[in-house]
Design an enzyme around this catalytic site. Sequence first.
Site, mmCIF file in Angstrom:
data_model
loop_
_atom_site.group_PDB
_atom_site.id
_atom_site.type_symbol
_atom_site.label_atom_id
_atom_site.label_comp_id
_atom_site.label_asym_id
_atom_site.label_seq_id
_atom_site.Cartn_x
_atom_site.Cartn_y
_atom_site.Cartn_z
ATOM 1 N N LYS A 55 1.786 -8.428 -1.920
ATOM 2 C CA LYS A 55 1.579 -9.836 -1.569
ATOM 3 C C LYS A 55 0.162 -10.274 -1.915
ATOM 4 O O LYS A 55 -0.045 -11.387 -2.415
ATOM 5 C CB LYS A 55 1.890 -10.043 -0.087
ATOM 6 C CG LYS A 55 3.372 -9.905 0.225
ATOM 7 C CD LYS A 55 3.661 -9.675 1.692
ATOM 8 C CE LYS A 55 5.153 -9.397 1.912
ATOM 9 N NZ LYS A 55 5.465 -8.983 3.283
ATOM 10 N N GLN A 99 2.698 -8.133 9.079
ATOM 11 C CA GLN A 99 3.683 -7.257 8.428
ATOM 12 C C GLN A 99 4.562 -6.585 9.477
ATOM 13 O O GLN A 99 4.074 -5.999 10.445
ATOM 14 C CB GLN A 99 2.970 -6.205 7.566
ATOM 15 C CG GLN A 99 3.908 -5.301 6.802
ATOM 16 C CD GLN A 99 4.761 -6.045 5.792
ATOM 17 O OE1 GLN A 99 4.285 -6.923 5.083
ATOM 18 N NE2 GLN A 99 6.034 -5.701 5.732
ATOM 19 N N ASP A 122 5.410 -17.396 7.141
ATOM 20 C CA ASP A 122 6.492 -16.412 7.022
ATOM 21 C C ASP A 122 7.694 -16.802 7.877
ATOM 22 O O ASP A 122 8.716 -16.127 7.863
ATOM 23 C CB ASP A 122 5.974 -15.032 7.429
ATOM 24 C CG ASP A 122 6.823 -13.898 6.869
ATOM 25 O OD1 ASP A 122 7.474 -14.108 5.820
ATOM 26 O OD2 ASP A 122 6.830 -12.804 7.459
#
Length: 286
Positions: A55, A99, A122
């Site tokens: 990413k 994450q 996200d």
Amino acid sequence: MPQEKLILDGSRVAQDIKDRLYPRVERLAANGVVPCLATILVGDDPASATYVRMKGNACRRLGMESVRVDLGKDTTTEQLLETIRRLNEDPAVHGILLQHPVPHQIDERAAFDAIQPEKDVDGVTTLGYAQTAFGFADYPSCTPAAIIAILDYYKIPIEGKHAIVVGRSPILGKPVSAMLLNRNATVTVCHSKTKELDRIVGLGDIVVAAVGKPRFIQGGWLKEGAVVLDAGYNEGNVGDVDYEACLAKASAITPVPAGVGPVTIATLLKHTVDAAEKYGIAASES
């Protein structure tokens, strides 16, 4: 004649998304704003570290900033929340990604919900899920959004189709079900307690595999001509469907790798640019 199989090339879809981002990033830079994604990695899981690195590299290739925060495996929930608060308050950071998964001692839901909604690129907060369900989220969960983007790119109809979603996680199975429902599909959600799963999967015009088990969906379960979207990624570079067997029955299918994954990352970049356009210029002018 046998029907030609359509391989849903996620790399191609991702590149299309990124091609449309380049001029937007350049316009932001001309206004003194560089879109910035902050990634938080807790612990030392090698797969998670790889995802975070990918990413960050994707950001740099697009001319964006990437801030990586690494925290030890013994990090407490409060320490993680403090890190998130600091990033929330940093005007140079436009998006925050925690994450998944985090170590067992951390309250993951509390950590997700500590992310400011304006920076939840996200799509992992409770509020973000609710907005997705109602159909007006700025940043829906990236993997579900990637699945919809692939269907749209290849002009695969959603309205009126029966979609079977295998998996019910709050950042994949549930939101993709809501997004498909909002596009007028009839949606059946299956999970570990579902009985006669093979029969139910066989009803699907669209099958989304989001169960986290390698080669779980079998080709013999599918309706002839089903569209298969494999959101899984397991050890050995395999997805949640038995690819070769499902390819024989499907009319269209995503490979693993180079299927849903690249589009998920491109969607994350898009959301970060969206956030920079929405909030970054205003902050730079204040």
